[in-house]
Scaffold this motif. Structure first.
Motif, mmCIF file in Angstrom:
data_model
loop_
_atom_site.group_PDB
_atom_site.id
_atom_site.type_symbol
_atom_site.label_atom_id
_atom_site.label_comp_id
_atom_site.label_asym_id
_atom_site.label_seq_id
_atom_site.Cartn_x
_atom_site.Cartn_y
_atom_site.Cartn_z
ATOM 1 N N ASP A 147 9.076 7.978 -5.366
ATOM 2 C CA ASP A 147 8.410 7.358 -5.621
ATOM 3 C C ASP A 147 7.138 7.258 -4.570
ATOM 4 O O ASP A 147 7.501 7.190 -3.283
ATOM 5 C CB ASP A 147 9.041 5.823 -5.724
ATOM 6 N N GLY A 148 6.075 7.539 -4.814
ATOM 7 C CA GLY A 148 4.792 7.829 -3.648
ATOM 8 C C GLY A 148 4.677 6.428 -3.046
ATOM 9 O O GLY A 148 4.037 6.665 -2.134
ATOM 10 N N PHE A 149 4.716 5.435 -3.762
ATOM 11 C CA PHE A 149 4.406 4.224 -2.993
ATOM 12 C C PHE A 149 5.437 4.096 -1.693
ATOM 13 O O PHE A 149 5.224 3.303 -0.967
ATOM 14 C CB PHE A 149 4.513 3.003 -3.945
ATOM 15 N N VAL A 150 6.944 4.462 -2.050
ATOM 16 C CA VAL A 150 7.808 4.221 -1.320
ATOM 17 C C VAL A 150 7.563 5.308 -0.287
ATOM 18 O O VAL A 150 7.733 4.700 0.827
ATOM 19 C CB VAL A 150 9.392 4.525 -1.753
ATOM 20 N N ARG A 151 7.162 6.490 -0.396
ATOM 21 C CA ARG A 151 6.802 7.383 0.682
ATOM 22 C C ARG A 151 5.877 7.002 1.617
ATOM 23 O O ARG A 151 5.799 7.089 2.772
ATOM 24 C CB ARG A 151 6.511 8.847 0.020
ATOM 25 N N LYS A 154 4.017 5.307 6.701
ATOM 26 C CA LYS A 154 3.074 4.196 7.619
ATOM 27 C C LYS A 154 3.755 3.734 8.578
ATOM 28 O O LYS A 154 3.541 3.556 9.813
ATOM 29 C CB LYS A 154 2.401 3.516 6.434
ATOM 30 N N LEU A 155 5.022 3.172 8.037
ATOM 31 C CA LEU A 155 5.760 2.193 9.227
ATOM 32 C C LEU A 155 6.436 3.317 10.189
ATOM 33 O O LEU A 155 6.454 2.929 11.385
ATOM 34 C CB LEU A 155 7.091 1.737 8.455
ATOM 35 N N LEU A 156 6.565 4.508 9.909
ATOM 36 C CA LEU A 156 7.168 5.496 10.906
ATOM 37 C C LEU A 156 5.829 5.948 11.662
ATOM 38 O O LEU A 156 6.157 5.979 13.092
ATOM 39 C CB LEU A 156 7.334 6.794 10.155
ATOM 40 N N LYS A 189 5.589 17.534 6.337
ATOM 41 C CA LYS A 189 6.009 17.865 4.797
ATOM 42 C C LYS A 189 5.230 16.957 4.071
ATOM 43 O O LYS A 189 4.626 17.418 2.888
ATOM 44 C CB LYS A 189 7.548 17.851 4.538
ATOM 45 N N ILE A 190 5.463 15.759 4.263
ATOM 46 C CA ILE A 190 4.781 14.997 3.366
ATOM 47 C C ILE A 190 3.135 14.931 2.970
ATOM 48 O O ILE A 190 2.444 14.669 1.940
ATOM 49 C CB ILE A 190 5.053 13.259 3.621
#
Length: 184
Positions: free
Chosen positions: A83-87, A92-94, A109-110
């Motif tokens: 899920d792109g929204f989850v990624r 962002k949090l990371l 990678k992302i």
């Protein structure tokens, strides 16, 4: 699933996070993670993780109980979500944390994927930061990094060329050159 995706000294924390992740896959998928594995070298240690995971993000239920290092591990793992929204949420949090160098393979990678909102967000966060450790990682994984750069160009050509008709202005190019150290 992710035991080879982090340094050995994090094994207990990784095991804890893996146990917390939902075993319920998206849309009744029959697999939890892809067979495709991304593999990098970092400080002469091989790092491997699934290209995608198909588990529902249930992290809101337990994230407040985790220490900072465990949260970083969690964000790295969910950066591989189907899920792109989850990624995007977890990347962002990371990126907003003072992340450890072992998180860099997940960040890089992302950014070779097709979701431009993730690339834009990553560039906006990293453009004012010191990214020397990311550049060092990309240099250490030179062949894979060039492949990632070419994937980014391919997605630009296929999906974003009309919006960004000048490749020099494309945010993916800026991210790879300014923040990741790509040079011709």
């Amino acid at each position: 699933m992710f035991n080879d995706g982090f340094p050995v000294h994090l094994r207990d924390d990784v095991t804890k996070i893996i146990k917390l992740i939902s075993s319920m896959p998206y849309n009744n998928s029959t697999i939890g993670e892809s067979q495709d594995i991304d593999e990098y070298v970092q400080d002469d240690i091989v790092i491997k993780f699934p290209y995608r995971i198909y588990y529902i993000d249930n992290s809101d239920k337990y994230i407040d109980s985790l220490n900072v290092q465990q949260k970083m591990i969690l964000h790295c793992i969910y950066s591989r979500s189907c899920d792109g929204f989850v990624r995007q949420k977890h990347l962002k949090l990371l990126l907003m944390m003072d992340y450890e160098n072992w998180a860099i393979p997940y960040i890089v990678k992302i950014c070779d994927e097709y979701v431009i909102e993730i690339v834009e967000m990553t560039y906006e966060i990293l453009k004012e930061r010191d990214t020397e450790e990311i550049k060092k990682f990309c240099l250490e994984n030179n062949a894979l990094f060039y492949k990632s750069y070419n994937r980014m160009i391919s997605y630009w050509n296929e999906y974003y060329r009309l919006k960004y008709n000048n490749f020099q202005e494309y945010v993916g190019r800026k991210l790879f050159e300014d923040c990741f150290g790509y040079s011709i």
